[in-house]
Scaffold this motif. Structure first.
Motif, PDB file in Angstrom:
ATOM      1  N   THR A  12       0.455  -1.643   0.025  1.00 60.14           N
ATOM      2  CA  THR A  12      -0.255  -0.056  -0.039  1.00 60.14           C
ATOM      3  C   THR A  12       0.824   1.112  -0.109  1.00 60.14           C
ATOM      4  O   THR A  12       2.067   1.228   0.263  1.00 60.14           O
ATOM      5  N   ASN A  52      -1.414   5.059   3.677  1.00 60.04           N
ATOM      6  CA  ASN A  52      -2.599   4.311   3.347  1.00 60.04           C
ATOM      7  C   ASN A  52      -3.444   4.442   5.321  1.00 60.04           C
ATOM      8  O   ASN A  52      -2.437   4.219   6.192  1.00 60.04           O
ATOM      9  N   TRP A 102      -4.566   1.925   7.140  1.00 61.21           N
ATOM     10  CA  TRP A 102      -3.902   1.171   7.882  1.00 61.21           C
ATOM     11  C   TRP A 102      -2.445   1.227   7.890  1.00 61.21           C
ATOM     12  O   TRP A 102      -2.006   0.883   9.639  1.00 61.21           O
ATOM     13  N   GLU A 122      -1.867   3.210  11.831  1.00 60.36           N
ATOM     14  CA  GLU A 122      -2.772   2.585  12.263  1.00 60.36           C
ATOM     15  C   GLU A 122      -1.541   1.370  13.281  1.00 60.36           C
ATOM     16  O   GLU A 122      -1.082   1.081  14.024  1.00 60.36           O
ATOM     17  N   SER A 123      -1.388   0.596  11.748  1.00 64.24           N
ATOM     18  CA  SER A 123      -0.316  -0.189  12.417  1.00 64.24           C
ATOM     19  C   SER A 123       1.468   0.280  12.945  1.00 64.24           C
ATOM     20  O   SER A 123       1.770  -0.855  14.095  1.00 64.24           O
ATOM     21  N   ARG A 126      -6.228  -3.174  14.924  1.00 66.61           N
ATOM     22  CA  ARG A 126      -7.227  -3.504  13.963  1.00 66.61           C
ATOM     23  C   ARG A 126      -5.835  -3.905  13.787  1.00 66.61           C
ATOM     24  O   ARG A 126      -5.382  -4.969  12.523  1.00 66.61           O
ATOM     25  N   TYR A 127      -4.992  -3.114  12.431  1.00 68.63           N
ATOM     26  CA  TYR A 127      -4.232  -3.229  11.035  1.00 68.63           C
ATOM     27  C   TYR A 127      -3.510  -3.554  11.697  1.00 68.63           C
ATOM     28  O   TYR A 127      -1.814  -3.104  10.697  1.00 68.63           O
ATOM     29  N   TYR A 164      -1.070  -5.659   9.518  1.00 75.40           N
ATOM     30  CA  TYR A 164      -0.875  -5.842   7.937  1.00 75.40           C
ATOM     31  C   TYR A 164       0.341  -5.754   7.673  1.00 75.40           C
ATOM     32  O   TYR A 164       0.354  -6.170   5.896  1.00 75.40           O
ATOM     33  N   GLU A 209      -9.205  -9.075   3.842  1.00 74.47           N
ATOM     34  CA  GLU A 209      -9.011  -7.732   3.200  1.00 74.47           C
ATOM     35  C   GLU A 209      -8.608  -7.358   1.777  1.00 74.47           C
ATOM     36  O   GLU A 209      -9.606  -7.233   1.359  1.00 74.47           O
TER      37      GLU A 209
END
Length: 573
Positions: free
Chosen positions: A127, A131, A133, A136-137, A144-145, A148, A226
């Motif tokens: 990505t 992004n 995701w 947050e990662s 949550r991510y 990822y 996903e």
């Protein structure tokens, strides 16, 4: 002309007929002819200098007139455009520069109304670093991510000094990107530093490296789901399939690709079950591997071991440089390198999936490059692409012979490694003699990339009026292909010339009692060859001009004479 050089019967034993059994692809894929559109360069409808979805809608009738029946778009999703749209910040949203989700739905509806299908580009391996995701990662392990992406706590000693091997799936030191994120001091990239790799796991995780998760760990499994969600989101809006970018890159440290194949088998099984009429295309460049993974089509082009670089260019990246290649007019090329690779793949995939030999794409030089620049030369090359088995892909502008432009600057990541000038193949479509060749109403300096300044540049409007133009020749070939089982994706194929005498290249396409003989001479010298092992009672020339050559039929053999830079197709009886 050169003295006739009869071909022995032995080469025909070495080059057997290569045919297909029933292919599991959706029925429509068997007759699919793709047209690739690079969105910012096709048609600007609002005068901002960048192509858009409404612009494509305006040109659908032209696209239909070519004889193609399926569109493939490079990424349309929301992006930071550090890699031409392949750094995606939101997979569920069309980027505003191109329009809206509703615009894309309308495009799909308008295309379907004309009998055209639409495929999107799925960037499954990474990505954008913008992004949501990834952001947050980067914050920690309890989000949550969080899993990822891949977050090493150090660069291990066993990779220091090693370069990333994208084809072999080996992680090198250059894969580690330094960061000040709270999560960890490093993350793994997939291409540019701004493209963090999605975490599909490691084929052989090192227990000393906590960040190397197995492919069935919760994080990698969540990433798979996903990807399925993204596919379902767009399929449910009417999309007909996906081309998957860098499909072989997803699992790390997977040199034999067994783990990557297994992951794609999982995803493709879900996909084909839920969307049985949809196509799945891979950028893998190893069709026998991608076929095992569940893909319907794979490319043989410029990357990896299985490529066609010896036919068109021996150097892929950078400005065009004179090289020895088969489709150069100096006639110094050879076909054995390509043929051996192609035969291996063809035999491994027949009845299972299709191989595509694309006319070009957004990452490689156009056909019209360097001294391969005349209409006759481009016609010879186009004859090859549109009479071979498998699935044709025409890159926008190749049908009119648009020129690969040198001297361009880095535009949205176009000057990446190993390719130094991808922008040269991404310039605006040339429609007519109006402002900016009909691409945009904006001022020249606001264009996404410059229009070819050559006053003799080809345009659709000019070539529409010329019955001998490359555009109308392409239409002729596609019309013939669509009418013939022998020339279709499933038609059998046999090389009847010898790799030891590369000029001309002659091959036979057949299906049942229908047979076509294709003869190509890209060199600037006349060539002659004897074909003793083909039984011919009558031959009708269906492509090419009389002055380009003759096929002399005799009782025990046939002699073929070809003029310089010529292509002929004969229907045999």
């Amino acid at each position: 002309m050169r003295k006739l050089s009869p071909l022995a019967l032995v080469p025909l034993l070495l080059f057997p007929t290569l045919g297909y059994s029933e292919n599991p692809a959706p029925h429509w894929v068997k007759s699919a002819i793709f047209y690739q559109i690079y969105p910012p360069s096709y048609q600007d409808s609002n005068g901002d200098g960048i192509g858009d979805i409404q612009g494509v809608i305006q040109r659908l009738d032209y696209i239909k007139s070519l004889g193609v029946n399926t569109l493939w778009f490079n990424p349309l999703f929301k992006s930071e455009f550090k890699d031409g749209g392949y750094d995606i910040s939101d997979f569920y949203q069309v980027d505003p520069r191109y329009g809206s989700n509703s615009d894309l739905v309308r495009l799909i509806e308008e295309a379907h109304r004309r009998g055209l299908r639409v495929c999107l580009d799925l960037v499954a391996g990474h990505t954008s670093d913008q992004n949501a995701w990834f952001r947050e990662s980067a914050e920690g392990k309890d989000r949550r991510y969080s899993d990822y992406y891949i977050w090493p706590d150090r660069v291990p000693d066993d990779v220091k000094g090693k370069q990333k091997d994208q084809v072999g799936g080996v992680i090198g030191e250059d894969s580690f990107v330094k960061t000040d994120a709270p999560r960890a001091p490093w993350y793994i990239k997939n291409y540019y530093a701004s493209q963090p790799a999605l975490n599909y796991g490691y084929a052989h995780p090192n227990p000393k490296h906590a960040w190397e998760q197995p492919v069935n760990a919760p994080g990698p499994m969540a990433v798979r789901r996903e990807i399925e969600n993204i596919m379902a989101f767009w399929m449910d809006k009417g999309v007909d399939g996906f081309r998957v970018d860098m499909a072989s890159s997803i699992v790390k440290n997977d040199p034999d690709k067994k783990a990557t194949i297994s992951v794609w088998q999982d995803i493709s099984s879900w996909y084909h079950t839920h969307y049985p009429d949809a196509v799945l295309i891979s950028e893998w460049s190893n069709p026998k591997e991608s076929s095992a993974a569940g893909f319907n089509i794979d490319f043989m082009m410029h990357t990896g071991k299985y490529n066609f670089t010896s036919l068109f260019f021996n150097r892929v990246g950078g400005e065009f440089e004179p090289t020895v290649s088969y489709f150069a007019k100096d006639g110094k090329g050879e076909i054995k390198t390509w043929y051996d690779l192609y035969r291996e793949q063809y035999q491994a995939t027949k009845g299972k999936s299709y191989i595509s030999l694309p006319t070009g794409n957004h990452d490689i030089q156009r056909l019209n490059a360097g001294d391969r620049n005349s209409v006759d030369q481009l016609k010879v090359a186009m004859t090859f692409f549109l009479t071979m088995p498998g699935t044709p892909f025409i890159y926008y502008g190749d049908e009119i012979g648009m020129r690969f432009q040198t001297g361009l600057w880095n535009k949205e990541g176009s000057q990446g490694k190993p390719t130094k000038n991808r922008a040269g193949s991404r310039t605006p479509m040339q429609w007519d003699e109006g402002k900016n060749a009909g691409f945009s109403s904006t001022d020249y300096w606001n264009l996404y990339l410059p229009i070819d300044k050559n006053p003799q540049r080809p345009t659709v409007a000019t070539e529409e009026k010329d019955p001998k133009s490359l555009l109308n020749y392409t239409r002729q070939l596609l019309k013939l292909r669509a009418s013939s089982a022998a020339l279709s994706a499933d038609g059998e194929w046999r090389l009847v010339s010898s790799v030891t005498q590369p000029y001309p290249m002659v091959y036979l396409r057949s299906a049942g009692n229908e047979r076509y003989l294709v003869a190509l001479n890209p060199s600037d010298k006349p060539v002659n060859v004897s074909l003793p092992a083909i039984k011919i009672s009558h031959a009708s020339r269906v492509v090419g001009e009389a002055e380009q050559g003759e096929l002399h039929i005799q009782q025990d053999k046939s002699d073929l004479n070809l003029a310089p830079i010529s292509a002929l197709v004969f229907k045999l009886e």
